[in-house]
Design a protein around this motif. Structure first.
Motif, PDB file in Angstrom:
ATOM      1  N   VAL A 192       0.907  -1.264   0.078  1.00 33.67           N
ATOM      2  CA  VAL A 192       0.156   0.079   0.044  1.00 33.67           C
ATOM      3  C   VAL A 192       0.869   1.268   0.114  1.00 33.67           C
ATOM      4  CG1 VAL A 192      -1.761   1.225   1.260  1.00 33.67           C
ATOM      5  CG2 VAL A 192      -1.751  -0.933   1.253  1.00 33.67           C
ATOM      6  N   VAL A 193       0.703   2.162  -1.192  1.00 35.59           N
ATOM      7  CA  VAL A 193       1.609   2.983  -1.324  1.00 35.59           C
ATOM      8  C   VAL A 193       0.784   4.295  -1.575  1.00 35.59           C
ATOM      9  CG1 VAL A 193       3.680   1.711  -1.830  1.00 35.59           C
ATOM     10  CG2 VAL A 193       2.362   2.567  -3.877  1.00 35.59           C
ATOM     11  N   ASP A 194       1.575   5.524  -1.400  1.00 37.80           N
ATOM     12  CA  ASP A 194       1.089   6.792  -2.099  1.00 37.80           C
ATOM     13  C   ASP A 194       1.168   6.763  -3.543  1.00 37.80           C
ATOM     14  OD1 ASP A 194       1.438   9.796  -2.756  1.00 37.80           O
ATOM     15  OD2 ASP A 194       0.430   9.641  -1.024  1.00 37.80           O
ATOM     16  N   ALA A 195       0.171   7.083  -4.190  1.00 33.21           N
ATOM     17  CA  ALA A 195       0.217   7.074  -5.675  1.00 33.21           C
ATOM     18  C   ALA A 195       1.047   7.994  -6.325  1.00 33.21           C
ATOM     19  CB  ALA A 195      -1.261   7.051  -6.115  1.00 33.21           C
ATOM     20  N   THR A 196       1.225   9.046  -5.562  1.00 31.98           N
ATOM     21  CA  THR A 196       2.306  10.037  -6.115  1.00 31.98           C
ATOM     22  C   THR A 196       3.794  10.164  -5.744  1.00 31.98           C
ATOM     23  OG1 THR A 196       0.498  11.976  -5.986  1.00 31.98           O
ATOM     24  CG2 THR A 196       2.807  12.597  -6.297  1.00 31.98           C
ATOM     25  N   THR A 197       3.815   9.868  -4.391  1.00 34.83           N
ATOM     26  CA  THR A 197       5.268   9.806  -3.890  1.00 34.83           C
ATOM     27  C   THR A 197       5.738   8.406  -3.970  1.00 34.83           C
ATOM     28  OG1 THR A 197       4.798   9.259  -1.636  1.00 34.83           O
ATOM     29  CG2 THR A 197       4.877  11.577  -2.311  1.00 34.83           C
ATOM     30  N   ARG A 198       5.001   7.250  -4.250  1.00 32.87           N
ATOM     31  CA  ARG A 198       5.305   5.913  -4.137  1.00 32.87           C
ATOM     32  C   ARG A 198       5.903   5.366  -2.824  1.00 32.87           C
ATOM     33  NH1 ARG A 198       3.114   3.533  -8.129  1.00 32.87           N
ATOM     34  NH2 ARG A 198       4.582   1.825  -8.594  1.00 32.87           N
ATOM     35  N   GLN A 199       5.703   6.074  -1.942  1.00 37.49           N
ATOM     36  CA  GLN A 199       6.090   5.690  -0.691  1.00 37.49           C
ATOM     37  C   GLN A 199       5.132   4.771   0.323  1.00 37.49           C
ATOM     38  OE1 GLN A 199       9.425   6.463   0.713  1.00 37.49           O
ATOM     39  NE2 GLN A 199       9.550   6.986  -1.400  1.00 37.49           N
ATOM     40  N   PRO A 200       5.730   3.997   1.025  1.00 36.44           N
ATOM     41  CA  PRO A 200       4.710   3.223   1.931  1.00 36.44           C
ATOM     42  C   PRO A 200       3.988   3.994   2.560  1.00 36.44           C
ATOM     43  CG  PRO A 200       6.766   2.125   1.901  1.00 36.44           C
ATOM     44  CD  PRO A 200       7.069   3.608   1.405  1.00 36.44           C
ATOM     45  N   LEU A 201       2.498   3.791   2.811  1.00 37.60           N
ATOM     46  CA  LEU A 201       1.601   4.390   3.559  1.00 37.60           C
ATOM     47  C   LEU A 201       1.564   3.625   4.939  1.00 37.60           C
ATOM     48  CD1 LEU A 201      -1.078   5.469   1.170  1.00 37.60           C
ATOM     49  CD2 LEU A 201       0.682   6.806   2.422  1.00 37.60           C
ATOM     50  N   LEU A 202       2.050   2.501   5.099  1.00 42.78           N
ATOM     51  CA  LEU A 202       1.829   1.557   6.452  1.00 42.78           C
ATOM     52  C   LEU A 202       3.406   1.074   6.383  1.00 42.78           C
ATOM     53  CD1 LEU A 202      -1.451  -0.243   6.076  1.00 42.78           C
ATOM     54  CD2 LEU A 202      -0.710   1.621   7.629  1.00 42.78           C
ATOM     55  N   LYS A 203       3.692   0.690   7.675  1.00 41.57           N
ATOM     56  CA  LYS A 203       4.896  -0.084   7.916  1.00 41.57           C
ATOM     57  C   LYS A 203       4.763  -1.465   7.132  1.00 41.57           C
ATOM     58  CE  LYS A 203       6.580   1.209  12.490  1.00 41.57           C
ATOM     59  NZ  LYS A 203       7.222   0.622  13.872  1.00 41.57           N
ATOM     60  N   PRO A 204       6.068  -1.623   6.240  1.00 42.49           N
ATOM     61  CA  PRO A 204       5.736  -2.865   5.426  1.00 42.49           C
ATOM     62  C   PRO A 204       5.949  -3.947   6.313  1.00 42.49           C
ATOM     63  CG  PRO A 204       7.431  -1.329   4.631  1.00 42.49           C
ATOM     64  CD  PRO A 204       7.192  -0.497   5.796  1.00 42.49           C
ATOM     65  N   TYR A 205       6.648  -3.884   7.151  1.00 38.59           N
ATOM     66  CA  TYR A 205       6.904  -5.006   8.267  1.00 38.59           C
ATOM     67  C   TYR A 205       7.345  -4.569   9.462  1.00 38.59           C
ATOM     68  CZ  TYR A 205      11.943  -4.334   6.912  1.00 38.59           C
ATOM     69  OH  TYR A 205      12.983  -3.798   6.891  1.00 38.59           O
ATOM     70  N   GLU A 206       7.263  -5.395  10.410  1.00 40.10           N
ATOM     71  CA  GLU A 206       7.917  -5.225  11.934  1.00 40.10           C
ATOM     72  C   GLU A 206       8.818  -6.402  12.278  1.00 40.10           C
ATOM     73  OE1 GLU A 206       7.686  -3.237  14.505  1.00 40.10           O
ATOM     74  OE2 GLU A 206       6.273  -1.779  13.869  1.00 40.10           O
ATOM     75  N   VAL A 207      10.008  -6.168  12.706  1.00 45.30           N
ATOM     76  CA  VAL A 207      10.901  -7.535  13.048  1.00 45.30           C
ATOM     77  C   VAL A 207      10.787  -7.461  14.816  1.00 45.30           C
ATOM     78  CG1 VAL A 207      13.078  -8.502  13.366  1.00 45.30           C
ATOM     79  CG2 VAL A 207      12.165  -7.461  11.371  1.00 45.30           C
ATOM     80  N   LEU A 208      10.261  -8.628  15.207  1.00 42.16           N
ATOM     81  CA  LEU A 208       9.951  -8.592  16.619  1.00 42.16           C
ATOM     82  C   LEU A 208      10.985  -9.551  17.122  1.00 42.16           C
ATOM     83  CD1 LEU A 208       6.109  -8.841  16.634  1.00 42.16           C
ATOM     84  CD2 LEU A 208       7.241  -6.985  16.776  1.00 42.16           C
ATOM     85  N   GLN A 209      11.789  -9.271  18.373  1.00 42.85           N
ATOM     86  CA  GLN A 209      12.312  -9.933  18.932  1.00 42.85           C
ATOM     87  C   GLN A 209      12.109 -10.635  20.177  1.00 42.85           C
ATOM     88  OE1 GLN A 209      16.478  -9.135  18.431  1.00 42.85           O
ATOM     89  NE2 GLN A 209      17.339  -9.931  20.244  1.00 42.85           N
ATOM     90  N   VAL A 210      12.125 -11.878  20.584  1.00 44.58           N
ATOM     91  CA  VAL A 210      11.557 -12.606  21.534  1.00 44.58           C
ATOM     92  C   VAL A 210      12.428 -13.826  21.884  1.00 44.58           C
ATOM     93  CG1 VAL A 210       9.558 -13.744  22.694  1.00 44.58           C
ATOM     94  CG2 VAL A 210       9.106 -11.997  20.891  1.00 44.58           C
ATOM     95  N   GLU A 211      12.951 -13.948  23.130  1.00 43.33           N
ATOM     96  CA  GLU A 211      13.622 -15.235  23.553  1.00 43.33           C
ATOM     97  C   GLU A 211      15.047 -15.137  22.645  1.00 43.33           C
ATOM     98  OE1 GLU A 211      13.294 -16.896  26.418  1.00 43.33           O
ATOM     99  OE2 GLU A 211      11.516 -15.917  26.680  1.00 43.33           O
TER     100      GLU A 211
END
Length: 511
Positions: A154-173
């Motif tokens: 999901v990106v801005d149609a003009t800037t082509r920048q993501p409108l949401l975080k593409p991903y999260e890296v979660l660290q557990v244990e």
């Protein structure tokens, strides 16, 4: 003693679909992550019912119970119990919490996000129905969430920048787990996307993102609002995704599917992708247990085994008080309007063969109340069956959760024939048969369709914008909401019964 312990661990892991272990000098470390998941809840914050007995060919026929199930306050209690029992436990939602009940009509997703915040979701993505809002409202839902909302295409149609975080890296244990999201391209054209939002090709996006995530994380999980068939395609075509938690297709996977990726390369890593999905409306809660192994020599964690199931959110589960209070806060202002009893259904309005009784009811009601010769309703626009017994406006809003207004228009018989051919709609005042890609029979009020005659027809504003406008057919919007018009019809008739009359026959091999 150490040998006995190793044998016990090996036996336990084999039960999880993990290959036999090879002894090593330094013992490896094992860790279990439990992921609870929901998808396509569609505003069902309260318990709900399915027809019972159900059509044996439907997915709901597989449920152990079909009356008084679901409800997010019960789900919250179940989540709390599971977190206590299983230790590290995440809760993920895969989107389409909008559009489905009166909560959706009145609050446009805000009631759902507030309740999910109270439950304590860990992470989520959005579905196409969240974009059935103006862009500002969609952005508000993202900002309201007290959990990360991830989506890579999901990106801005003009800037082509993501409108949401593409991903999260979660660290557990010590394990690094990357979670990214993808949204179906069918979202293109929804209201929010018409305000400068572009949906990129999901498979191409995955091919670009997954190699990056494999460099950053030990395990890669996809929250996919793409549908089951696309999920399987991704698992086969894009290597490196360990788990796909799916939605959009409302598929009930009682147990996880596993899509292998070639020959087994290690006894300590599942070579392929696990695919799960938890049907719809929150009647069940998906539970996936993932076992990871830490290599004592490299320190690297690998995805080694899994086990999954669907847990019924049953009536014997008490409400979580905090989440119930959130739901009640949103219900109270609309209780007077949506709690009104409209009438009574003499039987369930469901599907039998080609007949969809709930669609027939809506089309018949609109034709009568608007005084037209015929009514056309797009398939997919009636979202739930109407069940035997008392009908409240809340019940009807589950079937008609969109804010469509009613329109009237005049067309020639030739234009009406083309509309039927293109759209294959639910109808009133019309009988037709669609076979082999063509209309082979059409009558209007018992008479053969006349190509040069003018007909007065009604439909909803969505149908008008999507189908009438491109054909250059003028129409008049009455401004009356479809929900209100059908409510008035039921109030007028008091008792309604389903019609299974063969008015719409569509060859399923070409539909």
């Amino acid at each position: 003693m150490r040998l006995v312990k190793c044998l016990l661990i090996a036996t336990w892991l084999i039960g999880w679909g993990v290959p036999s272990l090879i002894a090593s000098d330094a013992p490896p470390r094992y860790w279990k992550l439990t992921i609870l998941h929901t998808n396509d809840t569609h505003g069902n914050l309260l318990p709900f019912n399915y027809p019972d007995p159900p059509d044996p060919n439907t997915q709901e026929a597989q449920l152990a119970l079909r009356r008084n199930i679901g409800g997010i306050a019960r789900r919250a209690t179940l989540v709390r119990q599971l977190r206590k029992a299983f230790g590290t436990t995440w809760v993920a939602d895969v989107g389409d919490f909008c559009d489905g009940t009166a909560f959706s009509v009145e609050y446009r997703g805000e009631a759902d996000v507030s309740a999910m915040n109270a439950l304590g979701y860990t992470i989520g993505t959005h579905g196409n129905h969240e974009f059935n809002n103006p862009r500002a409202q969609w952005q508000k839902l993202v900002q309201m969430a007290r959990y990360p909302v991830v989506c890579a295409n999901v990106v801005d149609a003009t800037t082509r920048q993501p409108l949401l975080k593409p991903y999260e890296v979660l660290q557990v244990e010590g394990a690094r787990i990357a979670v990214f999201g993808l949204l179906t391209e069918s979202t293109r054209g929804y209201p929010a996307t018409r305000e400068g939002i572009e949906i990129l090709d999901a498979v191409d996006t995955a091919r670009h993102v997954v190699p990056q995530l494999r460099q950053q994380a030990d395990v890669v999980i996809l929250l996919s609002h793409l549908g089951y068939e696309v999920d399987v395609q991704l698992a086969r075509e894009v290597p490196g995704i360990d788990v796909i938690i799916g939605g959009h297709s409302h598929t009930r996977l009682a147990k996880p599917d596993f899509v292998p990726a070639g020959e087994l390369t290690s006894a300590f890593r599942k070579n392929g992708t696990v695919v799960v999905q938890a049907f719809q409306w929150g009647g069940e809660l998906g539970k996936l247990e993932v076992i990871l192994r830490r290599d004592p020599r490299t320190g690297k964690w690998t995805f080694m085994g899994y086990r999954g199931e669907l847990l019924l959110v049953s009536p014997d589960i008490p409400d979580d008080p905090a989440v119930r209070a959130v739901v009640e806060r949103f219900w109270k202002p609309m209780e007077k309007y949506y709690g009104v009893v409209l009438g009574e259904a003499e039987d369930d309005f469901t599907r039998r063969g080609n007949d969809d009784a709930e669609y027939n009811l809506v089309a018949d009601a609109l034709r009568e109340m608007l005084g037209t010769e015929a009514d056309l309703e797009n398939m997919g626009g009636v979202r739930a069956p109407i069940l035997r017994g008392t009908i409240t406006r809340y019940d009807l809003a589950k079937a008609l959760p969109f804010g469509n207004t009613m329109v009237k228009f005049r067309v020639t018989g030739a234009q009406l024939r083309e509309l039927l051919r293109r759209t294959r709609p639910a109808v009133s005042g019309i009988r037709y048969r669609y076979q082999g890609g063509e209309l082979v029979e059409v009558t209007v009020n018992g008479q053969p369709l006349q190509e040069d005659r003018q007909y007065l027809v009604s439909t909803n504003s969505y149908f008008a914008q999507r189908y009438l406008q491109p054909m250059g057919i003028a129409y008049e919007d009455t401004g009356r909401k479809r929900l209100d018009v059908v409510s008035d019809y039921i109030l007028k008739h008091k008792r309604i019964r389903p019609a299974y009359d063969g008015r719409r026959v569509v060859d399923s091999t070409v539909y």
